[in-house]
Design an enzyme around this catalytic site. Structure first.
Site, mmCIF file in Angstrom:
data_model
loop_
_atom_site.group_PDB
_atom_site.id
_atom_site.type_symbol
_atom_site.label_atom_id
_atom_site.label_comp_id
_atom_site.label_asym_id
_atom_site.label_seq_id
_atom_site.Cartn_x
_atom_site.Cartn_y
_atom_site.Cartn_z
ATOM 1 N N ASP A 99 6.916 -37.855 -51.804
ATOM 2 C CA ASP A 99 5.941 -37.089 -51.019
ATOM 3 C C ASP A 99 5.692 -35.714 -51.636
ATOM 4 O OD1 ASP A 99 4.759 -38.268 -48.749
ATOM 5 O OD2 ASP A 99 6.670 -38.246 -47.685
ATOM 6 N N GLN B 126 8.569 -41.032 -43.262
ATOM 7 C CA GLN B 126 7.241 -40.911 -42.649
ATOM 8 C C GLN B 126 7.279 -39.889 -41.514
ATOM 9 O OE1 GLN B 126 4.478 -42.297 -43.840
ATOM 10 N NE2 GLN B 126 3.152 -41.514 -42.222
ATOM 11 N N LYS C 90 1.063 -48.328 -47.483
ATOM 12 C CA LYS C 90 1.874 -47.920 -48.637
ATOM 13 C C LYS C 90 2.687 -49.105 -49.164
ATOM 14 C CE LYS C 90 2.109 -43.232 -46.824
ATOM 15 N NZ LYS C 90 2.840 -42.210 -46.096
HETATM 16 N N1 GUN Z 1 2.379 -38.392 -42.161
HETATM 17 C C1 GUN Z 1 1.072 -38.129 -42.400
HETATM 18 N N2 GUN Z 1 0.839 -37.963 -43.717
HETATM 19 C C2 GUN Z 1 2.036 -38.123 -44.329
HETATM 20 C C3 GUN Z 1 2.422 -38.073 -45.707
HETATM 21 O O1 GUN Z 1 1.633 -37.832 -46.620
HETATM 22 N N3 GUN Z 1 3.747 -38.307 -45.928
HETATM 23 C C4 GUN Z 1 4.643 -38.550 -44.933
HETATM 24 N N4 GUN Z 1 5.907 -38.751 -45.260
HETATM 25 N N5 GUN Z 1 4.301 -38.598 -43.653
HETATM 26 C C5 GUN Z 1 2.996 -38.388 -43.361
#
Ligand code: GUN
Length: 283
Positions: A118, A95, A52
């Site tokens: 998100d 996350q 990311k």
């Molecule tokens: N952990 C696995 N997928 C995601 C996601 O799309 N967003 C976040 N914040 N954590 C994750």
């Protein structure tokens, strides 16, 4: 329709959208900024977060990683409040998973919905329920699946679509987005009694469980369209939920790797610029 639904051509479209936005910014306008919070050591999370952050860098989106080996629930909420109030922060992403001492729903609730890249906040999920026009800050993986389907002209309206996996991150919001587009949606989970009974009826089968090769050829309808959203690493080999041999019986497959994954990362960047744009237009 191609029989392999790959991310690459779709990424081109999303990257162009991000580039156009970045180029449209006046020199004196602060750049979009994504703040990512990660607590604990988790190899998969580290790898997702790095992807990311790298993508943000590629487009000139600023980013800041707040990584803690340990953090109390209270301190995490305090940090989120600070980032909510920081005008230079466009997007906040916590996350997941988080360590057991942290209560995830309260953490998500603390994020300003306008910075919730998100799309996990109840406000954004609630908007999602009302209409597809309100999917502004919506969860990135479901958005990636819909975009992939649209790009490859996979029909949604009136189709029997089975989603395997009912997580808050993928299955639940994806089911809503498909319903918004008039699909007939069945959502299965690990307690579903006879999974094949449902999957065999799917014109489109989407699996997001993280159980490697869960979906076998005997479980799919001939000429079905298959979209794999699973991701499991076994002995450094990446496996999806759908056994690749299913492609012989299916009309098309979006595989793992090469399918939805990179699109999810691109949507984090796209949601960050959307949040930035909202902030500029409303401040
Ligand atoms: N952990 C696995 N997928 C995601 C996601 O799309 N967003 C976040 N914040 N954590 C994750």
């Amino acid at each position: 329709m191609d029989n392999l639904l790959l991310a690459k051509p779709v990424l081109k479209e999303i990257y162009a959208q991000i580039e156009d936005y970045m180029q449209s910014l006046e020199p004196e306008t602060p750049r979009p900024r994504l703040d990512v919070i990660m607590v604990g050591e988790n190899q998969a999370s580290t790898s997702y977060v790095n992807r990311k952050l790298e993508l943000c860098k590629k487009f000139g989106i600023q980013s800041k990683l707040h990584h803690f080996e340990e953090l109390s629930h209270t301190h995490l909420l305090q940090l989120i409040r600070e980032l909510n109030n920081d005008h230079f922060v466009s997007g906040i992403l916590v996350q997941l998973p988080l360590p057991a001492n942290i209560f995830v729903p309260e953490v998500i609730k603390a994020i300003d919905p306008r910075k919730d890249v998100d799309g996990f906040h109840a406000y954004n999920l609630g908007k999602l329920l009302t209409d597809k026009e309100f999917e502004t800050l919506s969860p990135c993986t479901p958005k990636a699946v819909i975009k992939l389907m649209e790009h490859y002209q996979v029909p949604i309206r009136g189709q029997n679509i089975v989603v395997v996996g009912h997580s808050n991150i993928v299955g639940k919001p994806l089911a809503v987005m498909l319903i918004n587009r008039d699909a007939t949606v069945t959502v299965c989970n690990k307690e579903t009694k006879d999974l094949s009974f449902h999957t065999l009826k799917a014109d489109i089968l989407i699996s997001a469980t993280g159980v490697a090769n869960l979906i076998q050829p005997a479980m799919i309808k001939p000429k079905a369209i298959l979209i794999d959203v699973g991701f499991t690493k076994i002995d450094s080999k990446i496996l999806g939920d759908i056994d690749p041999s299913c492609l012989d019986k299916a009309a098309a497959l979006s595989p793992v790797p090469g399918g939805v994954g990179p699109l999810t990362v691109a949507y984090v960047a796209l949601n960050t610029i959307r949040a930035h744009q909202w902030h500029i237009e409303n401040s």
